[in-house]
Design a protein around this motif. Structure first.
Motif, PDB file in Angstrom:
ATOM      1  N   CYS A   3      34.379  -6.116 -71.221  1.00  0.00           N
ATOM      2  CA  CYS A   3      34.470  -5.826 -72.653  1.00  0.00           C
ATOM      3  C   CYS A   3      34.735  -7.080 -73.472  1.00  0.00           C
ATOM      4  O   CYS A   3      34.190  -7.257 -74.564  1.00  0.00           O
ATOM      5  N   HIS A  29      25.732  -2.813 -71.410  1.00  0.00           N
ATOM      6  CA  HIS A  29      27.158  -2.586 -71.557  1.00  0.00           C
ATOM      7  C   HIS A  29      27.426  -1.559 -72.660  1.00  0.00           C
ATOM      8  O   HIS A  29      28.252  -0.665 -72.506  1.00  0.00           O
ATOM      9  N   CYS A  33      29.740   1.702 -72.492  1.00  0.00           N
ATOM     10  CA  CYS A  33      31.100   1.541 -72.995  1.00  0.00           C
ATOM     11  C   CYS A  33      31.213   2.024 -74.436  1.00  0.00           C
ATOM     12  O   CYS A  33      30.683   1.395 -75.359  1.00  0.00           O
ATOM     13  N   CYS A  36      33.100  -0.485 -77.047  1.00  0.00           N
ATOM     14  CA  CYS A  36      32.308  -1.608 -77.547  1.00  0.00           C
ATOM     15  C   CYS A  36      31.169  -1.114 -78.441  1.00  0.00           C
ATOM     16  O   CYS A  36      30.819  -1.756 -79.427  1.00  0.00           O
TER      17      CYS A  36
HETATM   18 ZN   LIG Z   1      33.182  -2.589 -73.516  1.00  0.00          ZN
END
Ligand SMILES: [Zn+2]
Lengths: 262, 174
Positions: A3, A29, A33, A36
């Motif tokens: 992250c 990512h 996630c 994020c």
């Molecule tokens: Zn992340």
């Protein structure tokens, strides 16, 4: 990618400044996630919030006049003006563009026998000259309309081809209108789009052959040019927008054209 | 300047007059000062035109405009006491990664005010990136700093702008 790395690259990511490898890593990512991905949305919300065309100040006419007077003048080239009369200070700048254009067409004949890349370079010069002239003499459009259904028919009878006029307003590229222009010595349709007051000229004319050509990038003095061939037509898009946005524009424009022969 | 050279010069600079004025206007926050600084930059550019080796006229002209404009800001600062946020030099506040919050569409006056309240270096980077649409590399060339500095200024500029806008959206009754 963790992250911390992802967040540190979020801005270059949304600015389109990352190389392909890292761009894809972030993309992956963000799919996995939520935290994020939320940061990304917030970052993008800022850009939307401040995307107002009127935030870009335009140089007042008085400044152009002052600049003309600021340098000692030795040039008094008389120029024949098309259409409405223009102040003298605009004539001088237009003269520069026109002279460049005239120089181009004089060499066009012998260029025809040259490799096509050189031809493209020369055409790019002409595209640049046309674009500069159109933004400087305040003659961007012959037909002013944000409606493609007004712009498209306007070309009818004025050209021996019918240019397609994509509507890209939902993506933030507002149609401003169209005009007739000449690229070197052949008539072209010029479509004008605006993005935050940055003008994009798209020049269209029939291509010499039917083959499809991928998009080529060229630059002239801080202006970016994209050139491609699609469904028998040749296209040039030019603007002082950044590469990323012009690429997006071209992608959207191409996707909006009839796909028949693709 | 000879006629031919002058034509080349005008072709190099005048297409970017809006970009030049926009930058000077955001930095000076004053329309008359913006005109003055652009004119001075134009004359300075004419003097140095021989050293311009072609290439990107916009970046070249903008770098001169910003130099003249920062000279103007510096001079004005020495003439009058300016508030703290008028610092013309980088505060090395490299607070890792800013946290971003959601912002709704703002009216133009709010955005204008929030942007004008940023320090000149941050106003500059936001104006060049968000309004003028320059790439990181182009901004680095215009402002004569490494890319890393461009990115950290952009990061701080956006984060501060966002905080101001968020505060105005909470506080405002509209
Ligand atoms: Zn992340």
């Amino acid at each position: 990618m963790n992250c911390e790395e992802a967040v540190s690259l979020l801005q270059p990511y949304t600015d389109g400044e990352l190389d392909l490898v890292r761009h894809l890593q972030i993309e992956q990512h963000l799919q996995r996630c939520a935290a994020c991905a939320e940061q990304e949305q917030h970052l993008r919300s800022l850009r939307v919030a401040i995307a107002s065309p009127s935030l870009r100040y335009q140089a007042p006419e008085s400044l152009r006049a002052r600049l003309q007077a600021a340098l000692p003048s030795e040039t008094a080239t008389p120029i024949v003006v098309r259409k409405r009369s223009m102040p003298a200070f605009q004539l001088a700048t237009m003269a520069a563009g026109v002279l460049l254009l005239v120089g181009m067409s004089a060499t066009m004949g012998m260029l025809l026998s040259h490799p096509s890349s050189l031809m493209d370079e020369r055409l790019a010069d002409a595209v640049f000259a046309d674009h500069v002239r159109s933004i400087q003499v305040d003659h961007l459009t012959d037909v002013v309309s944000s409606d493609r259904h007004t712009v498209k028919p306007w070309f009818q009878g004025k050209l021996d081809f019918a240019p397609d006029v994509p509507d890209l307003s939902e993506h933030g590229y507002t149609m401003s209108g169209g005009r007739l222009d000449y690229l070197v010595d052949r008539p072209v349709a010029a479509l004008v789009y605006l993005r935050r007051l940055h003008a994009i000229n798209v020049f269209i004319r029939p291509a010499a052959n039917e083959e499809t050509k991928a998009v080529r990038s060229l630059t002239r003095q801080g202006f970016h040019i994209r050139q491609w061939q699609q469904s028998g037509m040749a296209y040039w898009a030019i603007s002082d927008l950044n590469d990323e946005e012009l690429d997006e524009f071209v992608r959207l424009f191409r996707a909006a054209l009839p796909q028949a022969t693709l | 300047m000879e006629a031919d050279e002058r034509r080349q010069f005008e072709l190099t600079t005048l297409p970017h007059l809006d970009a030049a004025y926009n930058l000077a206007r955001w930095l000076t926050r004053d329309e008359h000062a913006a005109e003055d600084t652009v004119q001075e930059a134009y004359c300075r550019a004419a003097r140095y035109f021989k050293s311009f080796r072609g290439g990107d006229g916009r970046v070249w002209f903008l770098s001169i405009v910003r130099r003249v404009t920062f000279d103007w800001l510096e001079k004005r600062r020495s003439q009058e006491a300016l508030p703290f946020n008028e610092d013309l030099h980088d505060q090395s506040d490299e607070s890792a990664n800013p946290e971003f919050v959601a912002i709704r569409k703002c009216d133009e006056a709010t955005v204008r005010q929030a942007l004008e309240e940023l320090s000149p270096l941050l106003r500059e980077v936001i104006a060049l990136r968000e309004i003028e649409g320059l790439s990181y590399q182009e901004i680095a060339t215009v402002t004569q700093v490494p890319m890393g500095t461009v990115m950290s200024r952009l990061s701080r500029g956006r984060s501060q702008l966002q905080q101001r806008l968020a505060a105005s959206q909470e506080g405002g009754s509209a």
